[in-house]
Design an enzyme around this catalytic site. Structure first.
Site, short mmCIF file in Angstrom:
data_model
loop_
_atom_site.label_atom_id
_atom_site.label_comp_id
_atom_site.label_asym_id
_atom_site.label_seq_id
_atom_site.Cartn_x
_atom_site.Cartn_y
_atom_site.Cartn_z
N ASP A 40 3.03 11.93 -5.15
CA ASP A 40 3.22 11.83 -6.61
C ASP A 40 3.56 13.12 -7.36
O ASP A 40 2.94 14.15 -7.12
CB ASP A 40 1.92 11.35 -7.27
CG ASP A 40 1.24 10.23 -6.55
OD1 ASP A 40 1.78 9.70 -5.58
OD2 ASP A 40 0.13 9.88 -6.98
N GLN A 56 1.47 16.13 -5.43
CA GLN A 56 0.53 15.91 -4.33
C GLN A 56 1.13 16.51 -3.07
O GLN A 56 2.29 16.22 -2.73
CB GLN A 56 0.28 14.41 -4.16
CG GLN A 56 -0.50 13.80 -5.30
CD GLN A 56 -1.95 14.23 -5.26
OE1 GLN A 56 -2.75 13.69 -4.52
NE2 GLN A 56 -2.30 15.23 -6.07
N TRP A 64 0.41 12.59 5.04
CA TRP A 64 -0.61 12.76 4.01
C TRP A 64 -1.86 13.39 4.63
O TRP A 64 -2.23 13.08 5.76
CB TRP A 64 -0.94 11.39 3.41
CG TRP A 64 -1.76 11.43 2.17
CD1 TRP A 64 -1.31 11.55 0.90
CD2 TRP A 64 -3.20 11.36 2.08
NE1 TRP A 64 -2.35 11.55 0.01
CE2 TRP A 64 -3.53 11.43 0.70
CE3 TRP A 64 -4.22 11.24 3.00
CZ2 TRP A 64 -4.85 11.39 0.25
CZ3 TRP A 64 -5.53 11.20 2.55
CH2 TRP A 64 -5.83 11.27 1.18
N PHE A 99 -6.58 15.00 -6.17
CA PHE A 99 -5.63 13.90 -6.31
C PHE A 99 -4.83 14.06 -7.61
O PHE A 99 -4.98 15.03 -8.34
CB PHE A 99 -6.37 12.56 -6.27
CG PHE A 99 -6.64 12.04 -4.87
CD1 PHE A 99 -6.61 12.89 -3.77
CD2 PHE A 99 -6.95 10.71 -4.66
CE1 PHE A 99 -6.87 12.40 -2.49
CE2 PHE A 99 -7.21 10.21 -3.39
CZ PHE A 99 -7.18 11.05 -2.29
N SER A 100 -4.03 13.04 -7.92
CA SER A 100 -3.03 13.17 -8.99
C SER A 100 -3.62 13.42 -10.36
O SER A 100 -4.76 13.05 -10.64
CB SER A 100 -2.18 11.91 -9.03
OG SER A 100 -1.25 11.97 -7.99
N ARG A 165 -8.89 7.08 -10.96
CA ARG A 165 -8.08 8.28 -10.70
C ARG A 165 -6.83 8.39 -11.56
O ARG A 165 -6.49 7.51 -12.31
CB ARG A 165 -7.68 8.33 -9.23
CG ARG A 165 -6.95 7.12 -8.71
CD ARG A 165 -6.67 7.30 -7.20
NE ARG A 165 -6.03 6.14 -6.63
CZ ARG A 165 -6.68 5.12 -6.08
NH1 ARG A 165 -7.99 5.12 -6.00
NH2 ARG A 165 -6.01 4.09 -5.59
N ASP A 166 -6.17 9.54 -11.38
CA ASP A 166 -4.85 9.85 -11.92
C ASP A 166 -4.85 9.99 -13.44
O ASP A 166 -4.11 9.30 -14.16
CB ASP A 166 -3.82 8.79 -11.48
CG ASP A 166 -3.87 8.54 -9.98
OD1 ASP A 166 -4.35 9.43 -9.26
OD2 ASP A 166 -3.44 7.46 -9.53
N GLU A 221 -2.48 2.53 -10.44
CA GLU A 221 -2.49 3.98 -10.24
C GLU A 221 -1.53 4.64 -11.23
O GLU A 221 -0.63 4.01 -11.77
CB GLU A 221 -2.03 4.31 -8.82
CG GLU A 221 -2.87 3.65 -7.73
CD GLU A 221 -2.53 4.15 -6.33
OE1 GLU A 221 -3.45 4.65 -5.67
OE2 GLU A 221 -1.37 4.05 -5.91
N TRP A 303 4.54 3.77 -0.54
CA TRP A 303 3.52 3.85 0.52
C TRP A 303 3.78 2.91 1.68
O TRP A 303 3.43 3.19 2.82
CB TRP A 303 2.13 3.55 -0.08
CG TRP A 303 1.65 4.69 -0.91
CD1 TRP A 303 1.51 4.71 -2.26
CD2 TRP A 303 1.25 5.98 -0.43
NE1 TRP A 303 1.06 5.94 -2.66
CE2 TRP A 303 0.88 6.73 -1.55
CE3 TRP A 303 1.17 6.57 0.83
CZ2 TRP A 303 0.45 8.06 -1.46
CZ3 TRP A 303 0.73 7.89 0.93
CH2 TRP A 303 0.38 8.60 -0.20
C1 FRU Z 1 -0.59 7.29 -5.75
C2 FRU Z 1 -1.88 7.88 -5.22
C3 FRU Z 1 -2.77 8.25 -6.39
C4 FRU Z 1 -3.64 9.31 -5.81
C5 FRU Z 1 -2.68 10.02 -4.88
C6 FRU Z 1 -3.32 10.61 -3.66
O1 FRU Z 1 0.50 7.48 -4.95
O2 FRU Z 1 -2.50 6.95 -4.37
O3 FRU Z 1 -3.47 7.18 -6.94
O4 FRU Z 1 -4.16 10.16 -6.79
O5 FRU Z 1 -1.70 9.08 -4.51
O6 FRU Z 1 -2.44 11.43 -2.97
#
Ligand code: FRU
Length: 488
Positions: A40, A56, A64, A99-100, A165-166, A221, A303
């Site tokens: 992201d 990220q 990842w 994370f994001s 998150r995010d 997300e 993903w």
């Molecule tokens: C979206 C995500 C976010 C998370 C990040 C982790 O692509 O799953 O929700 O913060 O990637 O890398």
């Protein structure tokens, strides 16, 4: 402030490794990580005279892994310079990953990053996602010693502590801060929650902005929330969608337009669409340019399919070309940032009464910005198609089937060796009996914009760069014009 050992290790590693990577292995104007894995976009902002784009990042492999934040800057959104890794998972509040998140300039001129700190990832009971901050000068950031600042425990009980998150942050004109973040409600609905703060350290939960209501995925997300052309716009990236209307199953992207009453924390929906119809678009994030344009960038992957994507280079994945957004008739319009015109090298044109299969002199290339206009006036044409990234064995085909009113994007023959989704059909309405397609290609990607940008379609094409032919087909005569610029 001195970088931690973990951050210094990442900075040394990326510098040493990227020096050995040939720029010719990279796309020309799409951002790639210095080395290793990227997903992201994060912290997209205009700060002290430059665009900053964080992301990220796992520098140590093309898969990842423990999330860092990579960083690059640009004067014009089409030339990117790498900056040293900005964040590493080096404190107790983010030991399992940064994370994001997003960025905002503070009143004292410093840049504040807000991101999700992940802890106890391997432990299903204690696993937590909370929001943390780090403040700095645009290159070096100091994490706040009181992190996390937005704990999942601030949320009402029905919300998840694991899927929280995010954060996307902004400042209101009165200087106070707002954050929207994604959550998985216990009803298995993706939900966006809103927080407010006077100082970016002490936060209060305000309420829920919108939810998938069981229709658009189970977890939302990477939200973004802003006003544009008099509308309130919510962008989200859902996980686990079921197919409905224009939405395909799996990981997707959604734009909701509507109006927002903050006092009542009530968002009223007016329209809902996919942001991008392609295979390779996720986790979009926007910022405001100094001239007022709302600019969006996204991860040019998904993903579902990225696991199977070939990894011929020591870096993996790219960002989309930044796009200018506007809203017309409750529809999000996307156009490549106008700065791409600074890369135009020439101006090749072709015009023809098309019937059967043809190629046009000068109309070919793999790093191009091409607009094709097909005029169906007084034509019985049922099938128009265009092959790009073509050689004797390979091609990507974009067709318009008049009887179904559908555009078909087919990358099955691009050279892929994977049996993943390669074909997608999109309903398209002709305007004044014309079909206008703008294609931006940068080595292994195609970004397609239909009409005024009401449909965007992004696809990575793992295809040999030598396949650079373009041909056109119509089963009955149509008038075709093509205008192509090589980019350099
Ligand atoms: C979206 C995500 C976010 C998370 C990040 C982790 O692509 O799953 O929700 O913060 O990637 O890398």
């Amino acid at each position: 402030m001195n970088p931690s050992l973990l951050l210094q290790k990442a900075r040394d590693y990326e510098q040493e490794q990227s020096a050995q990577i040939s720029p010719a292995s990279r796309p020309l104007f799409h951002l790639t990580p210095q080395v290793g894995w990227m997903n992201d976009p994060n912290g997209f902002c205009f700060y002290q005279g430059q665009y900053h784009l964080f992301f990220q990042y796992h520098p140590y492999s093309t898969q990842w892994g423990p999330m860092h934040w990579g960083h690059a800057v640009s004067d014009d959104l089409v030339h990117w310079q790498p900056c040293p890794c900005a964040l590493a998972p080096d404190t107790p509040a983010d030991a399992d990953g940064c994370f994001s998140g997003s960025a905002v300039q503070m009143s004292d001129g410093r840049l504040l990053l807000i991101y999700t700190g992940v802890t106890d990832m391997q432990n299903p009971v204690d696993y937590h996602q909370d929001q943390c901050i780090a403040i700095g000068d645009g290159i070096n950031f100091e994490k706040f010693s009181g992190n996390p600042v937005i704990k999942a425990s601030l949320l009402p009980d029905a919300f998840s502590r694991h899927d929280f998150r995010d954060p996307k942050i902004w400042r209101e004109p009165d200087g106070t801060y707002r954050v929207v973040a994604g959550n998985r409600h216990q009803t298995q609905c993706g939900t966006i929650v809103l927080f407010r703060s006077d100082n970016a350290v002490d936060w209060q939960y305000v309420g829920e902005i919108d939810s998938s209501l069981g229709e658009y995925g189970q977890m939302w997300e990477c939200p973004d929330f802003f006003t544009l052309n008099g509308r309130q716009v919510l962008l989200v990236s859902p996980q686990e969608m079921t197919a409905r209307d224009d939405f395909h199953p799996g990981y997707g992207t959604v734009v909701v337009t509507g109006s927002f009453d903050e006092a009542a924390c009530r968002f009223t929906r007016e329209s809902i669409h996919p942001i991008d119809f392609g295979f390779s678009f996720y986790a979009s994030q926007t910022t405001l340019a100094p001239d007022g344009r709302r600019i969006m960038v996204a991860w040019m992957e998904n993903w579902e399919t990225c696991r199977l994507a070939p990894r011929p280079h020591p870096w993996f994945s790219q960002m989309t070309l930044p796009r200018e957004l506007s809203i017309e008739n409750d529809r999000l319009l996307q156009r490549p940032v106008r700065e791409i015109e600074t890369l135009w090298q020439d101006d090749c044109r072709g015009e023809i009464r098309l019937q059967g299969d043809i190629t046009l002199p000068e109309i070919h290339g793999r790093i191009i910005d091409m607009t094709v206009d097909v005029d169906f006036h007084s034509s019985d044409c049922q099938l128009f198609s265009m092959d790009v990234a073509k050689d004797s064995a390979r091609y990507v085909r974009i067709s318009y089937e008049a009887d179904r009113g559908e555009l078909v994007f087919d990358r099955s023959h691009c050279g892929t060796v994977r049996d993943i989704v390669h074909i997608r059909r999109i309903p398209v309405s002709l305007r004044d009996n014309r079909l206008t397609l703008r294609l931006v290609m940068d080595r292994e990607s195609i970004e397609l914009f239909v009409g005024d940008g009401e449909i965007a379609f992004t696809a990575v094409i793992p295809s040999s760069p030598e396949a650079e032919g373009i041909s056109f087909f119509a089963d009955q005569p149509v008038h075709l014009t093509a205008r192509l610029h090589h980019l350099g």
